[in-house]
Each structure stands twice: as C-alpha cells, then as structure tokens.
Design a protein around this motif. Structure first.
Motif, short mmCIF file in Angstrom:
data_model
loop_
_atom_site.label_atom_id
_atom_site.label_comp_id
_atom_site.label_asym_id
_atom_site.label_seq_id
_atom_site.Cartn_x
_atom_site.Cartn_y
_atom_site.Cartn_z
N GLY A 40 44.87 40.66 56.38
CA GLY A 40 45.00 41.30 57.68
C GLY A 40 46.43 41.22 58.20
O GLY A 40 47.40 41.44 57.46
N THR A 41 46.57 40.86 59.46
CA THR A 41 47.89 40.87 60.10
C THR A 41 48.84 39.81 59.55
O THR A 41 50.04 39.86 59.83
CB THR A 41 47.75 40.69 61.62
OG1 THR A 41 47.03 39.48 61.89
CG2 THR A 41 47.02 41.87 62.24
N LEU A 42 48.34 38.88 58.76
CA LEU A 42 49.25 37.93 58.12
C LEU A 42 50.20 38.66 57.16
O LEU A 42 51.24 38.11 56.79
CB LEU A 42 48.47 36.85 57.36
CG LEU A 42 47.64 35.88 58.22
CD1 LEU A 42 46.91 34.88 57.33
CD2 LEU A 42 48.52 35.15 59.23
N ASN A 43 49.84 39.88 56.79
CA ASN A 43 50.74 40.69 55.97
C ASN A 43 52.06 41.01 56.69
O ASN A 43 53.04 41.39 56.04
CB ASN A 43 50.06 42.01 55.58
CG ASN A 43 49.04 41.84 54.47
OD1 ASN A 43 49.39 41.61 53.32
ND2 ASN A 43 47.76 41.96 54.82
N PHE A 44 52.07 40.88 58.01
CA PHE A 44 53.29 41.15 58.76
C PHE A 44 54.37 40.09 58.51
O PHE A 44 55.54 40.30 58.83
CB PHE A 44 53.00 41.21 60.26
CG PHE A 44 52.29 42.47 60.70
CD1 PHE A 44 52.70 43.72 60.26
CD2 PHE A 44 51.21 42.40 61.58
CE1 PHE A 44 52.05 44.88 60.67
CE2 PHE A 44 50.57 43.55 62.00
CZ PHE A 44 50.98 44.79 61.55
N ILE A 45 53.98 38.94 57.96
CA ILE A 45 54.97 37.89 57.68
C ILE A 45 55.66 38.22 56.36
O ILE A 45 55.08 38.08 55.29
CB ILE A 45 54.31 36.50 57.58
CG1 ILE A 45 53.49 36.19 58.82
CG2 ILE A 45 55.39 35.44 57.39
CD1 ILE A 45 52.72 34.88 58.75
N VAL A 161 50.83 31.51 52.89
CA VAL A 161 51.33 32.67 53.64
C VAL A 161 51.77 32.30 55.05
O VAL A 161 52.80 32.78 55.55
CB VAL A 161 50.23 33.76 53.71
CG1 VAL A 161 50.70 34.93 54.57
CG2 VAL A 161 49.86 34.22 52.31
N ILE A 162 51.02 31.42 55.70
CA ILE A 162 51.14 31.28 57.15
C ILE A 162 52.27 30.34 57.55
O ILE A 162 52.09 29.29 58.16
CB ILE A 162 49.78 30.91 57.76
CG1 ILE A 162 49.75 31.15 59.25
CG2 ILE A 162 49.33 29.52 57.38
CD1 ILE A 162 48.37 31.23 59.85
N VAL A 163 53.48 30.75 57.18
CA VAL A 163 54.72 30.10 57.61
C VAL A 163 55.60 31.19 58.19
O VAL A 163 55.91 32.17 57.52
CB VAL A 163 55.45 29.41 56.43
CG1 VAL A 163 56.77 28.84 56.89
CG2 VAL A 163 54.57 28.33 55.81
N SER A 164 55.99 31.05 59.45
CA SER A 164 56.72 32.12 60.10
C SER A 164 57.42 31.61 61.35
O SER A 164 57.40 30.41 61.63
CB SER A 164 55.76 33.27 60.46
OG SER A 164 56.45 34.41 60.90
N ALA A 250 51.53 38.20 63.65
CA ALA A 250 50.76 37.81 62.47
C ALA A 250 49.51 37.03 62.84
O ALA A 250 48.47 37.14 62.17
CB ALA A 250 51.63 36.98 61.53
N ALA A 251 49.60 36.21 63.88
CA ALA A 251 48.48 35.35 64.29
C ALA A 251 48.74 34.88 65.71
O ALA A 251 49.87 34.98 66.22
CB ALA A 251 48.35 34.15 63.35
N ILE A 252 47.71 34.34 66.34
CA ILE A 252 47.83 33.85 67.71
C ILE A 252 46.89 32.66 67.89
O ILE A 252 45.83 32.60 67.26
CB ILE A 252 47.51 34.96 68.72
CG1 ILE A 252 47.85 34.52 70.15
CG2 ILE A 252 46.06 35.43 68.60
CD1 ILE A 252 47.84 35.67 71.16
N ALA A 253 47.30 31.69 68.72
CA ALA A 253 46.46 30.52 68.96
C ALA A 253 46.59 30.09 70.41
O ALA A 253 47.63 30.32 71.06
CB ALA A 253 46.84 29.37 68.03
N THR A 254 45.55 29.43 70.91
CA THR A 254 45.56 28.92 72.29
C THR A 254 45.09 27.47 72.31
O THR A 254 44.59 26.94 71.32
CB THR A 254 44.63 29.75 73.20
OG1 THR A 254 43.25 29.48 72.84
CG2 THR A 254 44.90 31.23 73.07
#
Length: 307
Positions: A40-45, A161-164, A250-254
């Motif tokens: 999904g949007t992790l491809n934006f990284i 992947v999730i390093v940005s 790419a991602a969001i957290a709260t």
C-alpha cells in the motif's frame, strides 16, 4: 465525481454508509502499485527519501515510542482483548538451586508471553480491516486472512521497508497549549493538521511517517486507564481521508487506542469509519497506542519536529 467535503459540519450524521462509500471511492488506491501489491502507501518510501531523512540527524538521540507490555496495561477485556500474561519457565532461583539440568554450572532464564496483538503499541496491518468483505487492493477478505493468519498482506512485509522521515504533529500542544491535551471526542480536521504543521514550521512530504499527538496517553497516565482502550478519545475526523490521500504519506500513528475520533461522528450506529476507508481502500498503515510524550517534549525543546 464530487470530492467529499473536508469539513465535519458537512457530514450527513445519519448516513455513515454513504459518507464512507464516497471517500472509499474517491481515494481508493487499488492497482496503483500493481495487482500483487502488499505494501500500500508504504510504497511511497523511496531510497532517496531515506537518504534525505538520514541527513536530519543532529543529536543522535534515540527515543522509544512504545508503551509498556505488561499486566498493568490499558486492556480490560473489550473485544476479548487482555493485557499480556508473562510466565517465567526458568528463573534465577532455578539456576541457583542447580535444578535446570545443565552441565558445568551454566544456568539461564526463559519465559513465555501470551497476548493479543492489540494490547499495546502496534501497527494495524493491511489485513486488519475490510470494506464490505473486501481487503486491500480489491482482494476477497477470506482469501487474505484465514485461521492461519494474514496469508497475503502480513505486517512482516513491512520489516525491511518502514524506515523513513518521521514528522510529529503535536496537535494537542498546538490547540491546547496550556494542558497539552485534547478532550475526548475532539475530531481533528485537515485544517488542524495543516495549521499545526505551519505553526511548527514543518512540511509534510511524500513518503513521510506522520505521528499525531493528542495528549490522551498523558491524561490516562495521570488519571488511570479508564476507557482508554475502547472508549471515547480525541482523534482524526473521517473528513481527513482526503488529507491522508493527498499528502501521500507512507503511514500514520497516534497516541490513542483507535486512531480516529471516538465516539465516531454519526448519530446512528457507526464503528471506525475512517479505518474502513483508509486501510482496505487507501492501503494506509496505521499505528495506535504510541507513546509520543517524550518525543513531543524533545521536539518542543529543540524546535524541530522531524526525525
């Protein structure tokens, strides 16, 4: 096609089905990265974005964003979710008594943890939420998640992947500078997010991981968990779906249990409508129950909200 409004006052509070469907259709990313996509949007990284992010580092300071995983956590049985159960199977006492059966005096400790994956800080993977029986990228939900787990879009695909670049939007400090906390039930709008970014002199870029601090965790620590994991909370409005799509994050957290505002913004039964739009339709990875307090203090002290 009419673009759905970004103002909560324009929501038809008696028709969640229509409001969800309009945003799902308007912001759907199915096929954007091919029929076989699992990120999904992790491809934006992209690699260049990581290289640029590495250049942000000045202090070399490391801040954990994770809450504790222990029996004193926020879960109390809602949706059969419990706090972790930690069992020691080998201890220092066993080693002292020499009853572990190991040779030449070596001893050790070992343990087992049983827990639901929603008991503390976590990511919502792309197989977590479905829209009318359909999972991310238009797949049948039953073909994606079975009793064997997520067979297609498991969170393990994000491991490398999730390093940005990270950006903190401390909306709580921005809107409530005296308390640094938003009230339960406050719906954060796209305008709030943009105003906060402007006040912090930080821009949101494609491929960023955005963290939104509401201050609810701060309040829970002071007053007790209460309904923190299942009850009312500040959070993102359903109307931020357009912002989440437009910014290409790419991602969001709260720092809340459910990411979006609770109660949800309807006068009839509704449950996590923003989840239903952004996970299976946008392909957006969502983080919940993150500890953003120390990070918020550090960013406020340095005047820098990127990392």
């Amino acid at each position: 096609m009419t673009t759905p409004s970004e103002s909560p006052s324009d929501l038809d509070r008696g028709n969640p089905e229509a409001e969800i469907a309009a945003r799902a259709e308007a912001f759907r990313n199915w096929g954007r990265w091919g029929d076989d996509d699992v990120l999904g949007t992790l491809n934006f990284i992209e690699p260049a974005h990581r290289v640029a992010a590495a250049g942000i580092v000045r202090e070399g300071r490391v801040i954990s964003l994770s809450q504790s995983f222990d029996t004193n956590g926020p879960q109390k049985g809602w949706r059969r979710r419990t706090n972790p159960v930690h069992t020691m199977t080998d201890t220092g006492t066993d080693a002292e008594r020499g009853n572990q059966g190991f040779p030449h005096g070596i001893g050790g400790a070992d343990d087992v943890i049983s827990m639901p994956l929603q008991c503390s800080t976590q990511w919502d993977g792309l197989g977590h939420i479905f829209d009318h029986g359909t999972a991310w990228n238009g797949r049948r939900a039953g073909d994606v998640v079975t009793s064997d787990g997520d067979l297609v879009t498991g969170i393990e695909h994000a491991a490398s992947v999730i390093v940005s670049r990270g950006v903190l939007l401390d909306v709580a400090r921005h809107l409530s500078p005296e308390s640094g906390e938003l009230a339960d039930g406050y719906a954060i709008t796209a305008a709030d997010l943009d105003a906060c970014a402007s006040a912090q002199a930080v821009t949101i870029s494609r491929g960023d991981i955005v963290l939104v601090r509401t201050g609810q965790l701060t309040r829970a620590r002071r007053e007790g968990w209460g309904d923190y994991a299942g009850g009312p909370a500040p959070g993102l409005s359903l109307t931020t779906a357009a912002w989440l799509h437009r910014t290409e994050i790419a991602a969001i957290a709260t720092d809340t249990w459910g990411f979006e505002v609770r109660p949800n913004e309807f006068d009839v039964p509704a449950f996590q409508p923003l989840h239903q739009v952004v996970i299976p339709n946008l392909g957006l990875t969502i983080g919940e129950m993150w500890d953003l307090d120390e990070l918020g203090t550090a960013c406020a002290a340095s005047g820098s909200y990127e990392f």
